[in-house]
Write a protein that holds these residues in place. Structure first.
Motif, PDB file in Angstrom:
ATOM      1  N   UNK A   1       8.385   0.161   9.518  1.00 34.79           N
ATOM      2  CA  UNK A   1       7.986  -0.735   8.439  1.00 34.79           C
ATOM      3  C   UNK A   1       7.591  -0.019   7.161  1.00 34.79           C
TER       4      UNK A   1
ATOM      5  N   UNK B   1       6.087  -8.398  -6.189  1.00 29.65           N
ATOM      6  CA  UNK B   1       5.374  -8.724  -4.952  1.00 29.65           C
ATOM      7  C   UNK B   1       4.837 -10.156  -4.940  1.00 29.65           C
TER       8      UNK B   1
ATOM      9  N   UNK C   1      -2.123  -6.798  10.426  1.00 33.52           N
ATOM     10  CA  UNK C   1      -1.755  -7.460   9.171  1.00 33.52           C
ATOM     11  C   UNK C   1      -0.515  -6.842   8.526  1.00 33.52           C
TER      12      UNK C   1
ATOM     13  N   UNK D   1      -1.492  -4.464  -6.374  1.00 33.76           N
ATOM     14  CA  UNK D   1      -1.986  -5.836  -6.346  1.00 33.76           C
ATOM     15  C   UNK D   1      -0.810  -6.815  -6.252  1.00 33.76           C
ATOM     16  N   UNK D   2      -0.843  -7.756  -5.290  1.00 36.86           N
ATOM     17  CA  UNK D   2       0.297  -8.659  -5.118  1.00 36.86           C
ATOM     18  C   UNK D   2       0.539  -9.580  -6.305  1.00 36.86           C
TER      19      UNK D   2
ATOM     20  N   UNK E   1      -7.358  -9.083   9.431  1.00 42.48           N
ATOM     21  CA  UNK E   1      -6.853  -9.379   8.082  1.00 42.48           C
ATOM     22  C   UNK E   1      -7.092  -8.213   7.132  1.00 42.48           C
TER      23      UNK E   1
ATOM     24  N   UNK F   1       3.817   0.476   2.535  1.00 45.42           N
ATOM     25  CA  UNK F   1       3.710  -0.437   3.661  1.00 45.42           C
ATOM     26  C   UNK F   1       3.218  -1.769   3.106  1.00 45.42           C
ATOM     27  N   UNK F   2       3.675  -2.851   3.695  1.00 40.50           N
ATOM     28  CA  UNK F   2       3.369  -4.176   3.160  1.00 40.50           C
ATOM     29  C   UNK F   2       2.446  -4.910   4.131  1.00 40.50           C
ATOM     30  N   UNK F   3       1.358  -5.446   3.615  1.00 37.10           N
ATOM     31  CA  UNK F   3       0.382  -6.178   4.422  1.00 37.10           C
ATOM     32  C   UNK F   3       0.288  -7.618   3.937  1.00 37.10           C
ATOM     33  N   UNK F   4       0.032  -8.504   4.877  1.00 40.99           N
ATOM     34  CA  UNK F   4      -0.198  -9.901   4.499  1.00 40.99           C
ATOM     35  C   UNK F   4      -1.518  -9.993   3.745  1.00 40.99           C
TER      36      UNK F   4
ATOM     37  N   UNK G   1      -4.919 -11.779   2.727  1.00 39.93           N
ATOM     38  CA  UNK G   1      -5.769 -12.758   3.396  1.00 39.93           C
ATOM     39  C   UNK G   1      -5.799 -14.068   2.618  1.00 39.93           C
ATOM     40  N   UNK G   2      -6.172 -15.141   3.313  1.00 40.96           N
ATOM     41  CA  UNK G   2      -6.320 -16.430   2.647  1.00 40.96           C
ATOM     42  C   UNK G   2      -7.411 -16.313   1.595  1.00 40.96           C
TER      43      UNK G   2
ATOM     44  N   UNK H   1       3.297  -5.917   7.890  1.00 43.93           N
ATOM     45  CA  UNK H   1       4.598  -6.526   8.152  1.00 43.93           C
ATOM     46  C   UNK H   1       5.502  -5.537   8.891  1.00 43.93           C
TER      47      UNK H   1
ATOM     48  N   UNK I   1       0.849  -1.177   0.000  1.00 47.79           N
ATOM     49  CA  UNK I   1       0.000   0.000   0.000  1.00 47.79           C
ATOM     50  C   UNK I   1       0.894   1.239   0.000  1.00 47.79           C
TER      51      UNK I   1
END
Lengths: 64, 209
Positions: free
Chosen positions: B145, B208, B117, A19-20, B5, A48-51, A53-54, B119, A1
Motif C-alpha cells: 500500500x 486528495x 486505518x 492535509x486531505x 482511527x 501511505x494513505x489513511x482514512x 476520521x469522522x 488503505x 502520509x
C-alpha cells in the motif's frame, strides 16, 4: 502520509502529513532531504494513505 | 478518539530553546496540550505510538526537525525533544534561522496512524480508478500500500532579498502558504539532483479531497 524510511530516494523532511483538504492541485510542495554521502538524482517519494476520521465538529484548523 | 482511527493533535509549541553551537542542531523542547479530557485519556494510553509532523511552512523555508524519541507525559501535557537544523544553506535567513525559534513558536502536530486505518493497495487502486483519489500518472503502488511518485522536474528557492520581518511572520505562523507561493522562485531542474546532506523544495500534483 509521506514515508521517511529507507528505500526512498532521499527522505522527505519532518513535514510528513498531507492535509486531505489542502492537498489539491498541481503545485503540492515536497521538501526532500538527502541524508547520505552521495547525490540523489531524480528523487522519488512514497506515501501511505489513511482514512480520515469522522469530523465531530470539535476540531480546529492547524497552521501550515 | 478511537484507537483504530487516524488522529492529529492541535499545533504544538516550542517550550524551550537551547542555543546551537558550532553548526550543531538546535535543541528544542516542544509541548502539546489536549483539546479535552477524552483526548487526554487517549494520550495516556497511546502517546508512545505518536509521531511528529513538522509545520510545512518551516520545511518550506529550509528547516528540518528530527524527533528521535516518542513524546512523554509531563503534567497535563506531552513533551517532545527535537533537533532543528537548516537543510538549505542558500536561504536568505541562513545566518539567523535559529533565532526564529522562541517559546510559543508553533511547530507542528502529533499524529497517530494505526494500521487499521491504512488503505490497502486494492483500496487505493479502486479509489484512483473511481476518481475518488487523484495521484500523478507516474505512480507505482507496491503490495504494502505504498504509493511511489516522482516529483516535477523543478526546484524552488526563496527570493534572496526576503527580509527578516517576512521570514519571521512565516516562522511564527502569522503567514503561511499564500505568502510563500508569492516569494518562491521556480527553476527548471532536469534532472533534479540533491547533493549530499542538503535538501530541495520541489512539487508534485495530487488531489486528495
Amino acid at each position: 502520509m509521506l514515508n521517511q524510511g529507507k528505500g526512498n530516494f532521499g527522505i522527505h523532511t519532518g513535514a510528513v502529513l498531507l492535509d486531505p483538504v489542502k492537498t489539491f492541485g498541481t503545485n503540492i510542495m515536497l521538501e526532500i532531504y538527502n541524508p547520505g554521502d552521495q547525490p540523489v538524482v531524480n528523487p522519488m517519494v512514497s506515501v501511505e494513505v489513511f482514512r480520515a476520521p469522522e469530523n465531530d465538529g470539535s476540531r480546529t484548523i492547524a497552521l501550515t | 478518539m478511537q484507537p483504530d482511527q487516524f488522529w492529529t493533535s492541535q499545533d504544538g509549541q516550542v517550550l524551550t530553546v537551547q542555543a546551537a553551537k558550532n553548526d550543531k542542531p538546535l535543541q528544542l523542547t516542544l509541548a502539546f496540550w489536549p483539546r479535552d479530557s477524552s483526548e487526554w485519556e487517549f494520550w495516556q494510553k497511546h502517546h508512545a505510538e505518536f509521531k511528529f509532523t513538522e509545520r510545512s511552512t518551516l520545511a518550506r523555508i529550509g528547516i528540518e526537525m528530527l524527533t528521535p524519541n516518542p513524546p512523554r507525559i509531563d503534567g497535563n501535557r506531552l513533551i517532545l525533544d527535537a533537533e532543528a537544523f537548516i537543510y538549505d544553506t542558500t536561504v536568505p535567513h541562513a545566518d539567523y534561522w535559529a533565532k526564529l525559534f522562541r517559546p510559543g513558536t508553533p511547530v507542528g502536530r502529533l499524529y497517530f496512524a494505526p494500521a487499521e486505518a491504512k488503505l490497502t493497495t486494492d483500496e487505493i487502486w479502486q479509489a484512483i480508478r473511481s476518481n475518488t483519489l487523484k495521484l500523478p500518472n507516474t505512480l507505482s503502488i507496491d503490495r504494502d500500500g505504498r504509493v511511489f511518485l516522482t516529483p516535477h522536474n523543478v526546484r524552488y528557492t526563496l527570493k534572496p532579498d526576503l527580509d527578516r520581518e517576512t521570514i519571521s511572520r512565516l516562522a511564527n505562523g502569522l503567514a503561511g502558504r499564500n505568502l510563500l507561493d508569492k516569494v518562491q522562485i521556480r527553476h527548471a531542474a532536469t534532472p533534479l539532483t540533491i547533493d549530499p546532506h542538503t535538501g530541495v523544495l520541489t512539487s508534485c500534483s495530487m488531489y486528495l479531497k
